[in-house]
Write a protein that holds these residues in place. Sequence first.
Motif, PDB file in Angstrom:
ATOM      1  N   THR A   3     -22.400  34.190  24.798  1.00 16.76           N
ATOM      2  CA  THR A   3     -23.408  34.833  23.789  1.00 16.76           C
ATOM      3  C   THR A   3     -24.736  35.729  24.442  1.00 16.76           C
ATOM      4  OG1 THR A   3     -24.736  33.360  25.289  1.00 16.76           O
ATOM      5  CG2 THR A   3     -23.431  31.978  24.052  1.00 16.76           C
ATOM      6  N   PRO A   4     -25.207  36.616  23.319  1.00 16.21           N
ATOM      7  CA  PRO A   4     -26.056  36.875  23.437  1.00 16.21           C
ATOM      8  C   PRO A   4     -26.663  37.126  25.134  1.00 16.21           C
ATOM      9  CG  PRO A   4     -26.169  37.299  21.177  1.00 16.21           C
ATOM     10  CD  PRO A   4     -25.243  36.342  21.856  1.00 16.21           C
ATOM     11  N   GLU A   5     -27.476  35.977  25.296  1.00 12.81           N
ATOM     12  CA  GLU A   5     -28.150  36.078  25.817  1.00 12.81           C
ATOM     13  C   GLU A   5     -27.541  35.946  27.486  1.00 12.81           C
ATOM     14  OE1 GLU A   5     -31.336  34.518  28.669  1.00 12.81           O
ATOM     15  OE2 GLU A   5     -31.222  35.205  26.612  1.00 12.81           O
ATOM     16  N   GLN A   7     -24.618  37.288  27.927  1.00 12.24           N
ATOM     17  CA  GLN A   7     -23.821  39.079  28.070  1.00 12.24           C
ATOM     18  C   GLN A   7     -25.849  39.467  28.905  1.00 12.24           C
ATOM     19  OE1 GLN A   7     -23.076  40.831  24.798  1.00 12.24           O
ATOM     20  NE2 GLN A   7     -21.552  39.829  25.068  1.00 12.24           N
TER      21      GLN A   7
END
Length: 89
Positions: A3-5, A7
């Motif tokens: 997920t972007p979080e 990453q």
Amino acid sequence: MATPEAQRRWREKNRLVKSQLNVMAKKVTHEGLVDVAKTFGLHGKAEAVAFCAFVVRALKQKGERDASTYLYLDALKAGFKRDRDTFSP
């Protein structure tokens, strides 16, 4: 895929010592990395990439002192350049 979080957290935690490497490569390259990982008991393709870089640096250093190693590495380089279309994205 992370997920972007996740990453963002990874980048914050490792910003001084690591950088993310996203590489588009042909299947033959991915298969080769899997084979290297299995053969040498590594933890996946990322560690196989690091190992391959380590081996090339070691051969390069040895080639500075040993003519046969230099010639072998030079032949590998020539072979890769000759067949570059097979390996390059």
